[in-house]
Write a protein that holds these residues in place. Sequence first.
Motif, PDB file in Angstrom:
ATOM      1  N   ALA A  86       0.829  -1.205   0.000  1.00  0.00           N
ATOM      2  CA  ALA A  86       0.000   0.000   0.000  1.00  0.00           C
ATOM      3  C   ALA A  86       0.865   1.257   0.000  1.00  0.00           C
ATOM      4  O   ALA A  86       0.575   2.229  -0.706  1.00  0.00           O
ATOM      5  N   ASP A  87       1.950   1.244   0.796  1.00  0.00           N
ATOM      6  CA  ASP A  87       2.835   2.409   0.869  1.00  0.00           C
ATOM      7  C   ASP A  87       3.448   2.714  -0.490  1.00  0.00           C
ATOM      8  O   ASP A  87       3.477   3.875  -0.933  1.00  0.00           O
ATOM      9  N   LEU A  88       3.947   1.684  -1.167  1.00  0.00           N
ATOM     10  CA  LEU A  88       4.605   1.894  -2.451  1.00  0.00           C
ATOM     11  C   LEU A  88       3.602   2.312  -3.533  1.00  0.00           C
ATOM     12  O   LEU A  88       3.838   3.259  -4.291  1.00  0.00           O
ATOM     13  N   LEU A  89       2.467   1.614  -3.597  1.00  0.00           N
ATOM     14  CA  LEU A  89       1.471   1.933  -4.615  1.00  0.00           C
ATOM     15  C   LEU A  89       0.875   3.326  -4.379  1.00  0.00           C
ATOM     16  O   LEU A  89       0.593   4.054  -5.341  1.00  0.00           O
ATOM     17  N   ASP A  90       0.711   3.706  -3.106  1.00  0.00           N
ATOM     18  CA  ASP A  90       0.225   5.055  -2.803  1.00  0.00           C
ATOM     19  C   ASP A  90       1.259   6.115  -3.196  1.00  0.00           C
ATOM     20  O   ASP A  90       0.900   7.207  -3.657  1.00  0.00           O
ATOM     21  N   MET A  91       2.533   5.798  -3.024  1.00  0.00           N
ATOM     22  CA  MET A  91       3.592   6.723  -3.425  1.00  0.00           C
ATOM     23  C   MET A  91       3.545   6.951  -4.934  1.00  0.00           C
ATOM     24  O   MET A  91       3.653   8.091  -5.417  1.00  0.00           O
ATOM     25  N   ILE A  92       3.361   5.860  -5.680  1.00  0.00           N
ATOM     26  CA  ILE A  92       3.266   5.975  -7.134  1.00  0.00           C
ATOM     27  C   ILE A  92       2.023   6.787  -7.501  1.00  0.00           C
ATOM     28  O   ILE A  92       2.079   7.668  -8.363  1.00  0.00           O
ATOM     29  N   ARG A  93       0.905   6.494  -6.837  1.00  0.00           N
ATOM     30  CA  ARG A  93      -0.335   7.223  -7.101  1.00  0.00           C
ATOM     31  C   ARG A  93      -0.154   8.722  -6.885  1.00  0.00           C
ATOM     32  O   ARG A  93      -0.598   9.541  -7.695  1.00  0.00           O
ATOM     33  N   GLU A  94       0.508   9.091  -5.812  1.00  0.00           N
ATOM     34  CA  GLU A  94       0.715  10.508  -5.521  1.00  0.00           C
ATOM     35  C   GLU A  94       1.570  11.172  -6.593  1.00  0.00           C
ATOM     36  O   GLU A  94       1.312  12.308  -7.000  1.00  0.00           O
ATOM     37  N   SER A  95       2.573  10.463  -7.076  1.00  0.00           N
ATOM     38  CA  SER A  95       3.442  11.048  -8.102  1.00  0.00           C
ATOM     39  C   SER A  95       2.718  11.207  -9.430  1.00  0.00           C
ATOM     40  O   SER A  95       3.129  12.009 -10.270  1.00  0.00           O
ATOM     41  N   PHE A  96       1.626  10.442  -9.629  1.00  0.00           N
ATOM     42  CA  PHE A  96       0.856  10.524 -10.863  1.00  0.00           C
ATOM     43  C   PHE A  96      -0.287  11.534 -10.774  1.00  0.00           C
ATOM     44  O   PHE A  96      -1.026  11.714 -11.746  1.00  0.00           O
ATOM     45  N   SER A  97      -0.459  12.171  -9.634  1.00  0.00           N
ATOM     46  CA  SER A  97      -1.554  13.126  -9.475  1.00  0.00           C
ATOM     47  C   SER A  97      -1.357  14.312 -10.418  1.00  0.00           C
ATOM     48  O   SER A  97      -0.238  14.604 -10.854  1.00  0.00           O
ATOM     49  N   MET A  98      -2.442  14.989 -10.721  1.00  0.00           N
ATOM     50  CA  MET A  98      -2.369  16.129 -11.620  1.00  0.00           C
ATOM     51  C   MET A  98      -1.403  17.187 -11.099  1.00  0.00           C
ATOM     52  O   MET A  98      -0.645  17.798 -11.857  1.00  0.00           O
ATOM     53  N   GLY A  99      -1.407  17.400  -9.783  1.00  0.00           N
ATOM     54  CA  GLY A  99      -0.523  18.407  -9.199  1.00  0.00           C
ATOM     55  C   GLY A  99       0.949  18.088  -9.366  1.00  0.00           C
ATOM     56  O   GLY A  99       1.771  19.004  -9.528  1.00  0.00           O
ATOM     57  N   ARG A 100       1.290  16.806  -9.343  1.00  0.00           N
ATOM     58  CA  ARG A 100       2.698  16.394  -9.475  1.00  0.00           C
ATOM     59  C   ARG A 100       3.069  16.124 -10.923  1.00  0.00           C
ATOM     60  O   ARG A 100       4.142  16.541 -11.389  1.00  0.00           O
ATOM     61  N   ALA A 101       2.226  15.396 -11.639  1.00  0.00           N
ATOM     62  CA  ALA A 101       2.563  14.979 -13.010  1.00  0.00           C
ATOM     63  C   ALA A 101       2.188  16.039 -14.044  1.00  0.00           C
ATOM     64  O   ALA A 101       2.774  16.081 -15.126  1.00  0.00           O
ATOM     65  N   GLY A 102       1.200  16.868 -13.720  1.00  0.00           N
ATOM     66  CA  GLY A 102       0.788  17.904 -14.664  1.00  0.00           C
ATOM     67  C   GLY A 102      -0.011  17.384 -15.843  1.00  0.00           C
ATOM     68  O   GLY A 102      -0.104  18.053 -16.877  1.00  0.00           O
TER      69      GLY A 102
END
Length: 281
Positions: free
Chosen positions: A201-217
Amino acid sequence: RLAHSVLERVASALVRLGFSPQDLFHRMDRDKNGLLQQSEIEEVICSLQPDLTVSERQAIWASFDADKSGNVDLNEFARRVEAVNAAPLVALEDKIGSLQRTFTEQGYGTYQVFAAFDANQDGHLHIEEWREAMASLAPNLSREDVDAIFGRFDENDDGYLSLVEFTQFFQDAIDRRPELAQADDGWPVFAPPPPEAPWEADLLDMIRESFSMGRAGMEITEVFRRLDIDNSNTMTREEFDRMALTYNANLGPEHLESLFRKVNLSGSGQISINEFIRRFG
């Protein structure tokens, strides 16, 4: 807009399955008290659109529960779903799906199609540019269909299609249309995702956060396309491993296998765009 987009997909699924909003309400009302709570709505809505993200589930509940009472009655629910007017939308989606297949068969991606249509390269498509392009690429479409598709893309009704409007409708209405597993009574079956170990969950959530519109654009569907290196419209095991190892280079084969299974719920061996969005959107 987020809630409306989800409602369009849910209402379209109902039309395709032959069920009414009232059928859906009674299906969700497990305790038969004439009121729906958030957990009841989410479970059945997810059977119609399994890849809903957390933010989409929250948005659709807020849309139904406009008075913040914590409950939704039949009239509120049916009025909200029927307002979508899904029957003509489904017919239009089928035409747009056919148009997208034409693009794919000719080797065009969404961005390439937009750029080719944008004759004056101003970043927007005017109705005349759209009609000219459709006459060449989809001559079987009537003028009425061509204009209706343009109007459906033109989210803000300004008479122009932006690249965002152009790509968003393909992604929402076409790419995210799920293949639904149905029970004997014709109703879709929702299989909850398997539990994740804390480290997963920690790793997949980290990936999810990096893919958010705010981070990935960019939208999550565009993230998926960029990770889909072989353009198969799925994420292969090799592509997934490459992505996961970017975030933790110490993962072993057994860790990668376990992570892959948590995302590839169908067990097909390839992650679909719906599976990708469900976990990372």
